[in-house]
Design a protein around this motif. Structure first.
Motif, PDB file in Angstrom:
ATOM      1  N   GLY A 138       1.787   5.753  -1.794  1.00  0.00           N
ATOM      2  CA  GLY A 138       2.681   6.786  -1.318  1.00  0.00           C
ATOM      3  C   GLY A 138       2.677   7.019   0.180  1.00  0.00           C
ATOM      4  N   CYS A 139       1.847   6.327   0.916  1.00  0.00           N
ATOM      5  CA  CYS A 139       1.860   6.416   2.375  1.00  0.00           C
ATOM      6  C   CYS A 139       1.198   5.176   2.946  1.00  0.00           C
ATOM      7  N   ASN A 140       1.167   5.073   4.256  1.00  0.00           N
ATOM      8  CA  ASN A 140       0.634   3.886   4.910  1.00  0.00           C
ATOM      9  C   ASN A 140      -0.687   4.209   5.596  1.00  0.00           C
ATOM     10  N   PRO A 141      -1.802   4.074   4.909  1.00  0.00           N
ATOM     11  CA  PRO A 141      -3.081   4.393   5.531  1.00  0.00           C
ATOM     12  C   PRO A 141      -3.653   3.264   6.379  1.00  0.00           C
ATOM     13  N   HIS A 191      -7.750  -1.290   9.155  1.00  0.00           N
ATOM     14  CA  HIS A 191      -8.622  -0.122   9.099  1.00  0.00           C
ATOM     15  C   HIS A 191      -7.882   1.015   8.408  1.00  0.00           C
ATOM     16  N   ILE A 192      -8.623   1.990   7.991  1.00  0.00           N
ATOM     17  CA  ILE A 192      -8.039   3.172   7.377  1.00  0.00           C
ATOM     18  C   ILE A 192      -8.682   4.395   7.999  1.00  0.00           C
ATOM     19  N   GLU A 193      -7.867   5.418   8.230  1.00  0.00           N
ATOM     20  CA  GLU A 193      -8.392   6.682   8.731  1.00  0.00           C
ATOM     21  C   GLU A 193      -8.893   7.478   7.529  1.00  0.00           C
ATOM     22  N   THR A 194     -10.186   7.799   7.523  1.00  0.00           N
ATOM     23  CA  THR A 194     -10.788   8.554   6.430  1.00  0.00           C
ATOM     24  C   THR A 194     -11.280   9.893   6.950  1.00  0.00           C
ATOM     25  N   VAL A 212       0.845  -1.195   0.000  1.00  0.00           N
ATOM     26  CA  VAL A 212       0.000   0.000   0.000  1.00  0.00           C
ATOM     27  C   VAL A 212       0.880   1.245   0.000  1.00  0.00           C
ATOM     28  N   ILE A 213       1.965   1.218   0.784  1.00  0.00           N
ATOM     29  CA  ILE A 213       2.900   2.343   0.811  1.00  0.00           C
ATOM     30  C   ILE A 213       3.473   2.587  -0.587  1.00  0.00           C
ATOM     31  N   TYR A 229      -9.836   6.191   1.284  1.00  0.00           N
ATOM     32  CA  TYR A 229     -11.081   5.537   1.677  1.00  0.00           C
ATOM     33  C   TYR A 229     -11.163   4.155   1.056  1.00  0.00           C
ATOM     34  N   PRO A 230     -11.883   3.231   1.734  1.00  0.00           N
ATOM     35  CA  PRO A 230     -12.092   1.900   1.164  1.00  0.00           C
ATOM     36  C   PRO A 230     -13.301   1.909   0.229  1.00  0.00           C
TER      37      PRO A 230
END
Length: 82
Positions: free
Chosen positions: A31-34, A43-46, A26-27, A68-69
């Motif tokens: 470009g980052c680790n969500p 989980h992902i911070e949205t 994903v990184i 977002y997922p």
């Protein structure tokens, strides 16, 4: 009632497959680790808060850099590969 069409836009996305997709992938792709572990589930911070990433979901980086997922069926109905 007026009709509207979604404006064409390009987004970056990666499909998360449990046991196959790693945070490092994903990184590299986005470009980052969500992805954050919460009760041993990804989980992902949205913008709307923390959301579960279910097996097979796509993680999308939106046009303003938000993450977002998205469920696979909705993703395939909405986006096509460019």
């Amino acid at each position: 009632m007026a009709k509207y069409r979604k404006k064409p836009m390009e987004v970056d996305a990666i499909q998360v497959i449990y046991g196959q997709t790693t945070p490092n992938q994903v990184i590299k792709q986005l470009g980052c680790n969500p992805i954050k572990s919460f009760r041993d589930e990804p989980h992902i911070e949205t913008l709307e808060g923390r959301m579960l990433i279910s097996d097979g979901d796509y993680v999308i980086r939106g046009v303003k850099g938000e993450y977002y997922p998205c469920k696979p069926d909705i993703f395939h109905d909405t986006y096509e590969e460019v």
